[in-house]
Design a protein around this motif. Structure first.
Motif, PDB file in Angstrom:
ATOM      1  N   PHE A  66     -26.392   4.979 -40.358  1.00 52.82           N
ATOM      2  CA  PHE A  66     -24.967   4.646 -40.431  1.00 52.82           C
ATOM      3  C   PHE A  66     -24.766   3.142 -40.281  1.00 52.82           C
ATOM      4  O   PHE A  66     -24.043   2.507 -41.049  1.00 52.82           O
ATOM      5  CB  PHE A  66     -24.194   5.401 -39.356  1.00 52.82           C
ATOM      6  N   LEU A  67     -25.412   2.557 -39.271  1.00 52.99           N
ATOM      7  CA  LEU A  67     -25.305   1.109 -39.086  1.00 52.99           C
ATOM      8  C   LEU A  67     -25.926   0.356 -40.263  1.00 52.99           C
ATOM      9  O   LEU A  67     -25.449  -0.714 -40.649  1.00 52.99           O
ATOM     10  CB  LEU A  67     -25.978   0.698 -37.767  1.00 52.99           C
ATOM     11  N   GLY A  68     -26.992   0.932 -40.821  1.00 59.10           N
ATOM     12  CA  GLY A  68     -27.592   0.302 -42.000  1.00 59.10           C
ATOM     13  C   GLY A  68     -26.641   0.298 -43.180  1.00 59.10           C
ATOM     14  O   GLY A  68     -26.589  -0.663 -43.964  1.00 59.10           O
ATOM     15  N   ALA A  69     -25.869   1.373 -43.296  1.00 58.86           N
ATOM     16  CA  ALA A  69     -24.946   1.474 -44.428  1.00 58.86           C
ATOM     17  C   ALA A  69     -23.834   0.444 -44.339  1.00 58.86           C
ATOM     18  O   ALA A  69     -23.380  -0.085 -45.353  1.00 58.86           O
ATOM     19  CB  ALA A  69     -24.354   2.884 -44.496  1.00 58.86           C
ATOM     20  N   ILE A  70     -23.377   0.158 -43.109  1.00 57.93           N
ATOM     21  CA  ILE A  70     -22.268  -0.795 -42.937  1.00 57.93           C
ATOM     22  C   ILE A  70     -22.769  -2.093 -42.309  1.00 57.93           C
ATOM     23  O   ILE A  70     -21.996  -2.838 -41.679  1.00 57.93           O
ATOM     24  CB  ILE A  70     -21.162  -0.172 -42.068  1.00 57.93           C
ATOM     25  N   PHE A  71     -24.043  -2.395 -42.482  1.00 52.67           N
ATOM     26  CA  PHE A  71     -24.668  -3.510 -41.778  1.00 52.67           C
ATOM     27  C   PHE A  71     -23.901  -4.825 -41.906  1.00 52.67           C
ATOM     28  O   PHE A  71     -23.665  -5.496 -40.893  1.00 52.67           O
ATOM     29  CB  PHE A  71     -26.110  -3.686 -42.261  1.00 52.67           C
ATOM     30  N   PRO A  72     -23.512  -5.293 -43.119  1.00 58.33           N
ATOM     31  CA  PRO A  72     -22.814  -6.583 -43.203  1.00 58.33           C
ATOM     32  C   PRO A  72     -21.525  -6.597 -42.379  1.00 58.33           C
ATOM     33  O   PRO A  72     -21.215  -7.603 -41.726  1.00 58.33           O
ATOM     34  CB  PRO A  72     -22.526  -6.739 -44.701  1.00 58.33           C
ATOM     35  N   LEU A  73     -20.764  -5.516 -42.396  1.00 63.82           N
ATOM     36  CA  LEU A  73     -19.516  -5.462 -41.626  1.00 63.82           C
ATOM     37  C   LEU A  73     -19.810  -5.458 -40.132  1.00 63.82           C
ATOM     38  O   LEU A  73     -19.149  -6.160 -39.338  1.00 63.82           O
ATOM     39  CB  LEU A  73     -18.724  -4.210 -42.014  1.00 63.82           C
ATOM     40  N   TYR A  74     -20.793  -4.663 -39.747  1.00 63.73           N
ATOM     41  CA  TYR A  74     -21.164  -4.603 -38.336  1.00 63.73           C
ATOM     42  C   TYR A  74     -21.648  -5.964 -37.857  1.00 63.73           C
ATOM     43  O   TYR A  74     -21.273  -6.428 -36.762  1.00 63.73           O
ATOM     44  CB  TYR A  74     -22.241  -3.551 -38.123  1.00 63.73           C
ATOM     45  N   LEU A  75     -22.463  -6.626 -38.680  1.00 67.11           N
ATOM     46  CA  LEU A  75     -22.987  -7.930 -38.317  1.00 67.11           C
ATOM     47  C   LEU A  75     -21.859  -8.945 -38.188  1.00 67.11           C
ATOM     48  O   LEU A  75     -21.862  -9.790 -37.270  1.00 67.11           O
ATOM     49  CB  LEU A  75     -24.008  -8.384 -39.346  1.00 67.11           C
ATOM     50  N   PHE A  76     -20.887  -8.849 -39.088  1.00 70.11           N
ATOM     51  CA  PHE A  76     -19.748  -9.773 -39.048  1.00 70.11           C
ATOM     52  C   PHE A  76     -18.974  -9.604 -37.733  1.00 70.11           C
ATOM     53  O   PHE A  76     -18.643 -10.589 -37.061  1.00 70.11           O
ATOM     54  CB  PHE A  76     -18.831  -9.509 -40.245  1.00 70.11           C
ATOM     55  N   PHE A  77     -18.689  -8.358 -37.360  1.00 70.67           N
ATOM     56  CA  PHE A  77     -17.975  -8.117 -36.105  1.00 70.67           C
ATOM     57  C   PHE A  77     -18.838  -8.483 -34.900  1.00 70.67           C
ATOM     58  O   PHE A  77     -18.330  -8.952 -33.873  1.00 70.67           O
ATOM     59  CB  PHE A  77     -17.548  -6.644 -36.021  1.00 70.67           C
ATOM     60  N   TYR A  78     -20.142  -8.271 -35.022  1.00 72.31           N
ATOM     61  CA  TYR A  78     -21.046  -8.617 -33.922  1.00 72.31           C
ATOM     62  C   TYR A  78     -21.044 -10.119 -33.681  1.00 72.31           C
ATOM     63  O   TYR A  78     -21.037 -10.583 -32.530  1.00 72.31           O
ATOM     64  CB  TYR A  78     -22.458  -8.142 -34.247  1.00 72.31           C
ATOM     65  N   LEU A  79     -21.045 -10.888 -34.767  1.00 72.96           N
ATOM     66  CA  LEU A  79     -21.103 -12.345 -34.654  1.00 72.96           C
ATOM     67  C   LEU A  79     -19.757 -12.932 -34.240  1.00 72.96           C
ATOM     68  O   LEU A  79     -19.705 -13.876 -33.439  1.00 72.96           O
ATOM     69  CB  LEU A  79     -21.564 -12.968 -35.968  1.00 72.96           C
ATOM     70  N   THR A  80     -18.675 -12.408 -34.775  1.00 72.22           N
ATOM     71  CA  THR A  80     -17.347 -12.984 -34.476  1.00 72.22           C
ATOM     72  C   THR A  80     -16.748 -12.438 -33.198  1.00 72.22           C
ATOM     73  O   THR A  80     -15.947 -13.125 -32.541  1.00 72.22           O
ATOM     74  CB  THR A  80     -16.376 -12.702 -35.636  1.00 72.22           C
ATOM     75  N   GLN A  81     -17.090 -11.217 -32.831  1.00 72.50           N
ATOM     76  CA  GLN A  81     -16.565 -10.565 -31.629  1.00 72.50           C
ATOM     77  C   GLN A  81     -15.055 -10.794 -31.496  1.00 72.50           C
ATOM     78  O   GLN A  81     -14.577 -11.388 -30.521  1.00 72.50           O
ATOM     79  CB  GLN A  81     -17.292 -11.063 -30.384  1.00 72.50           C
ATOM     80  N   PRO A  82     -14.298 -10.341 -32.482  1.00 74.42           N
ATOM     81  CA  PRO A  82     -12.850 -10.624 -32.478  1.00 74.42           C
ATOM     82  C   PRO A  82     -12.125 -10.016 -31.285  1.00 74.42           C
ATOM     83  O   PRO A  82     -11.183 -10.645 -30.747  1.00 74.42           O
ATOM     84  CB  PRO A  82     -12.383 -10.000 -33.798  1.00 74.42           C
ATOM     85  N   PHE A  83     -12.528  -8.844 -30.857  1.00 77.09           N
ATOM     86  CA  PHE A  83     -11.830  -8.201 -29.736  1.00 77.09           C
ATOM     87  C   PHE A  83     -12.050  -8.969 -28.430  1.00 77.09           C
ATOM     88  O   PHE A  83     -11.138  -9.119 -27.601  1.00 77.09           O
ATOM     89  CB  PHE A  83     -12.295  -6.755 -29.578  1.00 77.09           C
ATOM     90  N   LYS A  84     -13.289  -9.490 -28.254  1.00 80.67           N
ATOM     91  CA  LYS A  84     -13.597 -10.283 -27.060  1.00 80.67           C
ATOM     92  C   LYS A  84     -12.799 -11.577 -27.069  1.00 80.67           C
ATOM     93  O   LYS A  84     -12.272 -12.020 -26.026  1.00 80.67           O
ATOM     94  CB  LYS A  84     -15.094 -10.572 -27.013  1.00 80.67           C
ATOM     95  N   ALA A  85     -12.685 -12.206 -28.266  1.00 81.46           N
ATOM     96  CA  ALA A  85     -11.934 -13.459 -28.379  1.00 81.46           C
ATOM     97  C   ALA A  85     -10.459 -13.234 -28.088  1.00 81.46           C
ATOM     98  O   ALA A  85      -9.812 -14.046 -27.402  1.00 81.46           O
ATOM     99  CB  ALA A  85     -12.121 -14.045 -29.773  1.00 81.46           C
ATOM    100  N   ILE A  86      -9.912 -12.144 -28.600  1.00 86.03           N
ATOM    101  CA  ILE A  86      -8.493 -11.831 -28.363  1.00 86.03           C
ATOM    102  C   ILE A  86      -8.249 -11.569 -26.881  1.00 86.03           C
ATOM    103  O   ILE A  86      -7.260 -12.048 -26.287  1.00 86.03           O
ATOM    104  CB  ILE A  86      -8.057 -10.638 -29.215  1.00 86.03           C
ATOM    105  N   LYS A  87      -9.157 -10.798 -26.236  1.00 84.34           N
ATOM    106  CA  LYS A  87      -9.020 -10.483 -24.818  1.00 84.34           C
ATOM    107  C   LYS A  87      -9.066 -11.761 -23.975  1.00 84.34           C
ATOM    108  O   LYS A  87      -8.279 -11.947 -23.023  1.00 84.34           O
ATOM    109  CB  LYS A  87     -10.125  -9.523 -24.401  1.00 84.34           C
ATOM    110  N   LEU A  88     -10.032 -12.667 -24.320  1.00 82.69           N
ATOM    111  CA  LEU A  88     -10.166 -13.924 -23.607  1.00 82.69           C
ATOM    112  C   LEU A  88      -8.916 -14.777 -23.769  1.00 82.69           C
ATOM    113  O   LEU A  88      -8.449 -15.418 -22.812  1.00 82.69           O
ATOM    114  CB  LEU A  88     -11.402 -14.670 -24.106  1.00 82.69           C
ATOM    115  N   LEU A  89      -8.365 -14.768 -24.977  1.00 85.93           N
ATOM    116  CA  LEU A  89      -7.172 -15.562 -25.247  1.00 85.93           C
ATOM    117  C   LEU A  89      -5.975 -15.028 -24.476  1.00 85.93           C
ATOM    118  O   LEU A  89      -5.177 -15.791 -23.934  1.00 85.93           O
ATOM    119  CB  LEU A  89      -6.867 -15.525 -26.757  1.00 85.93           C
ATOM    120  N   VAL A  90      -5.881 -13.699 -24.393  1.00 80.65           N
ATOM    121  CA  VAL A  90      -4.740 -13.094 -23.704  1.00 80.65           C
ATOM    122  C   VAL A  90      -4.837 -13.287 -22.187  1.00 80.65           C
ATOM    123  O   VAL A  90      -3.855 -13.611 -21.508  1.00 80.65           O
ATOM    124  CB  VAL A  90      -4.637 -11.592 -24.056  1.00 80.65           C
ATOM    125  N   THR A  91      -6.036 -13.114 -21.630  1.00 82.42           N
ATOM    126  CA  THR A  91      -6.189 -13.141 -20.167  1.00 82.42           C
ATOM    127  C   THR A  91      -6.358 -14.560 -19.622  1.00 82.42           C
ATOM    128  O   THR A  91      -5.892 -14.872 -18.515  1.00 82.42           O
ATOM    129  CB  THR A  91      -7.398 -12.301 -19.753  1.00 82.42           C
TER     130      THR A  91
END
Length: 601
Positions: free
Chosen positions: A95-120
Motif C-alpha cells: 500500500f505504501l509502495g503504491a502511494i510512495f511519492p505522496l507518502y514521501l511528500f507528506f513525510y518530508l513536509t510534515q504539514p500537520f506538524k507545521a500547522i500544530k507548531l504554528l498554532v501552539t
C-alpha cells in the motif's frame, strides 16, 4: 537496514548526477543532438548510460523498499511483533509502495506538524525552529524537490505504463475493444452500408466505403461454463467471417480471396423458410427494416423457396441486407460455422449508428408492398443506356406485353423457363401469334422475383449476355409483363420481356436477278403454249397436257411476280410466300416434263 537505505539513496543520487554528466559531455553541453555523435563514441556513451541507469534503478528500488520497511517497523527494530503484524505487513508494504511519492511528500513536509507548531507556538517560534534545524529543513526541501521533479513523474509514468500494458493484456484476453473493419463497395449490405461506384464486381470489391468498429469474436472470459465481459452471437447481428467456401466464392466473383460481411438471420435450432419474398423464422414472417426493399428475399440453390431448413448446432444462417445483390447462405456458402466468425456488431449497438437508411416495415407483410415495375420508367432508363451505346430507342408495344403475359402464365404453370419451351411446348413464336403480332427477329428475357424499374435493369446489366440482348440495335419494340402464380405450390412472380425488331432481308443481287429472269422467260413462253389451243386436231389429242402446262405457266408467273416485287422492295417474304417458292420448284419440274412430252408429239 537504515544504513543500507542511506547508502542506496547516495548511490541513486550519484547515478542521477553521473547520468546527467554523461549526457552533457556526449552532447557538448546540449549543443548537439545525441544522434549526431560519431557511431563508435555513441556506442560507448550508450553503454555507459545503460549501466548507470541500471545501477541507479537498483539503488532506487532498494532505497524505496528500505524506507517503506523502516516506516512500517518504526524505530524499535528489535521489538517482538505479533502474528497479526506479520500477517498485515505485506499489505502495508504494498500500500505504501503504491502511494510512495505522496507518502514521501507528506513525510518530508510534515504539514500537520507545521500547522500544530504554528498554532501552539506562533510564527516567531516556528521561525526559530526553522533556523535551529536549518540542515534538516534544507535536506527535506531537497527531498521534496526530488520527489516532485523526479520520483512523482517516474511513479506516474509507471502507473500509466502499467495501465496501458494491463489494458492490452485484458483486451487480448477479453477482446472488448472495437477494431475498424474495412467494407468494400459490392453493396451486399446496402442500405446499412453504402454501395460503391461502378458496375464491375471486381472493381467494386476494391473500393472501401466504410470502416465500422467491430468487436473481435470470440470475446470475453469463460468461467465455470459462463461468459463474462463478452457477447454471444445473436439474431440480426452483423458478422464478418471466412472459410474455404467463402474464399472460393470471393475468388470467383471478385478475382481475389477475402472474407464476407453478412447479417445473422438464423441461429442453431431455428427453422427458416423463404416464401413470397419474405423470410419465415420459426413459421413467423419477419419484418426486416434493414433490407433494401420489402418482399425482396428469394431462394437459391442451398435454400430454395418454400423449403424449410433447420440450422444445425454451432452454425448460423446469414444473409446480406441487399437480398437481390448478396451471395450468402441461400447460395454457395450455406451454413456458416460460428468458429469462422471473427468480428461482430451486436444488433443492439446498430440502432442510432447504422439504421439511418433503414425502412419503415409497418406494411411489409401486405401484398400492397410488393414491388411493381413502372414500365415507362424502365423504358426510359433502358433507352438512356441504348443512347449511350449509340443505339436507337425502343418503343413500347402492347401486343408484345400481351405475348409476354401469355408466356409468363405457361412458364409458371409448367415451371419451364427454357426459351424452347421444352416442357410446355408453348414457344414465344406461338405467344406472338396469339397476340396477333408479327416481326422478323425477337427475343425473350425472364426474371423471377419482384423488381422496381431501376433495380431490374441494374440486375440484368450485371448478368452475362443481358447487356448485348437489351442493347441489340436490331430491336425496335418492347413489351413487359409481370405474372404472379405458383411454382411447385409456392407463390412466385416472373417478369417476362418480349423485344422484337425488323431487319430488311437484303437479298443477294444474283438471287433477285434470277427471279427477274425467270419471270421474263415465263412471260415470253406463255403465248406460244397458249397458241396450241388453236391447233384443233393437236389440241384435241393433247388437251389435258396443254391445259395443264398453260395453267402451270400462269401460276408460276403469278408466284414470280409476287417474289420479284418483294425482293425488289427489299421486303421479307411471308411464310405463305416462302411456301409458294417451294411450290414453284415442283411446278417447274412438272412443267419440264409436260413440255418434253408435248414436244415429242
Amino acid at each position: 537496514m537504515y544504513q543500507t537505505t542511506i547508502n542506496a539513496i547516495k548511490i541513486w543520487l550519484f547515478s542521477l548526477v553521473s547520468f546527467l554528466g554523461v549526457v552533457v559531455v556526449a552532447t557538448k553541453g546540449f549543443r548537439e543532438d545525441f544522434s549526431q555523435v560519431q557511431t563508435t563514441t555513441s556506442d560507448i556513451y550508450s553503454a555507459l548510460l545503460l549501466v548507470i541507469a541500471l545501477i541507479g534503478s537498483i539503488a532506487f528500488i532498494i532505497a524505496v523498499a528500505g524506507f517503506i520497511s523502516q516506516q512500517i517497523r518504526g524505530s524499535d527494530v528489535d521489538k517482538k511483533r505479533s502474528f497479526w503484524w506479520h500477517l498485515t505487513y505485506p499489505f502495508k508494504f504494498f500500500f505504501l509502495g503504491a502511494i510512495f511519492p505522496l507518502y514521501l511528500f507528506f513525510y518530508l513536509t510534515q504539514p500537520f506538524k507545521a500547522i500544530k507548531l504554528l498554532v501552539t507556538k506562533g510564527v516567531c517560534n516556528l521561525q526559530r525552529f526553522l533556523s535551529t534545524h536549518r540542515k534538516e529543513v534544507l535536506l527535506r526541501i531537497f527531498g521534496v524537490v526530488l520527489t516532485v521533479t523526479i520520483i512523482l513523474p517516474v511513479w506516474a509514468g509507471g502507473y500509466m505504463a502499467a495501465g496501458v500494458i494491463g489494458y492490452e493484456i485484458v483486451n487480448n484476453i477479453v477482446r472488448f475493444q472495437d477494431e475498424p473493419i474495412p467494407i468494400t463497395g459490392t453493396g451486399s449490405m446496402y442500405p446499412t452500408f453504402p454501395k460503391g461506384e461502378g458496375k464491375d464486381p471486381a472493381e467494386l470489391s476494391k473500393q472501401i466505403v466504410g470502416s465500422p468498429g467491430m468487436q473481435p469474436y470470440p470475446n470475453g472470459i469463460v468461467l465455470f461454463g459462463k461468459k463474462y465481459f463478452g457477447h454471444d452471437i445473436g439474431r440480426f447481428d452483423i458478422v464478418t467471417f471466412t472459410n474455404e467456401k467463402v474464399q472460393a466464392v470471393s475468388q470467383k466473383n471478385y478475382g481475389s480471396g477475402g472474407g464476407f460481411m453478412k447479417r445473422v438471420i438464423g441461429m442453431p435450432g431455428d427453422v427458416l423458410e423463404i416464401r413470397n419474398g419474405l423470410v419465415y423464422l420459426n413459421n413467423e414472417p419477419l419484418k426486416e427494416p434493414y433490407t433494401a426493399k420489402p418482399h425482396s428475399t428469394f431462394g437459391g440453390e442451398f435454400l430454395p423457396e418454400c423449403t424449410q431448413i433447420t440450422v444445425p448446432s454451432n452454425k448460423v444462417f446469414v444473409m446480406g441486407d441487399n437480398r437481390k445483390g448478396s451471395g450468402d447462405s441461400r447460395h454457395d456458402i450455406g451454413f456458416v460455422d460460428l468458429a469462422d466468425v471473427d468480428h461482430v456488431i451486436p444488433f443492439a449497438r446498430q440502432t442510432g449508428l447504422y439504421d439511418k437508411r433503414w425502412r419503415d416495415t409497418t406494411n411489409d407483410l401486405s401484398d400492397a408492398t410488393k414491388i411493381k415495375i413502372d414500365r415507362e420508367s424502365y423504358l426510359e432508363l433502358l433507352n438512356q443506356k441504348r443512347q449511350e451505346a449509340g443505339v436507337k430507342p425502343l418503343v413500347y408495344q402492347k401486343k408484345l406485353e400481351t405475348a409476354a403475359a401469355l408466356r409468363g402464365k405457361v412458364i409458371l404453370e409448367y415451371n419451364d423457363f427454357s426459351y424452347e419451351a421444352t416442357q410446355s411446348g408453348y414457344t414465344m413464336a406461338q405467344a406472338l401469334s396469339d397476340a396477333d403480332y408479327w416481326n422478323i427477329i425477337y427475343g425473350e428475357a425472364k426474371t423471377q422475383g419482384y423488381y422496381e424499374a431501376a433495380e431490374l435493369l441494374e440486375n440484368q446489366l450485371e448478368q452475362t449476355g443481358y447487356t448485348e440482348f437489351l442493347l441489340n440495335p436490331e430491336y425496335q419494340e418492347i413489351g413487359i409483363a409481370e405474372v404472379e402464380g405458383e411454382l411447385n405450390g409456392c407463390p412466385a412472380q416472373v417478369v417476362v420481356q418480349h423485344i422484337a425488331g425488323y431487319v430488311p432481308p437484303n437479298y443477294a443481287p444474283d438471287v433477285v436477278e434470277s427471279w427477274k429472269t425467270a419471270l421474263v422467260r415465263l412471260r415470253e413462253i406463255q403465248p406460244g403454249w397458249e397458241q396450241l389451243k388453236t391447233y384443233g386436231e393437236y389440241y384435241e389429242k393433247n388437251k389435258a397436257d396443254v391445259d395443264r402446262i398453260t395453267q402451270i405457266i400462269a401460276q408460276r408467273i403469278s408466284i414470280a411476280e409476287v417474289v420479284v416485287k418483294k425482293m425488289v422492295a427489299n421486303q421479307w417474304l411471308s411464310k405463305a410466300e416462302e411456301n409458294l417458292i417451294e411450290d414453284d420448284k415442283s411446278l417447274a419440274g412438272e412443267q419440264d416434263g409436260l413440255a418434253e412430252r408435248l414436244n415429242n408429239q
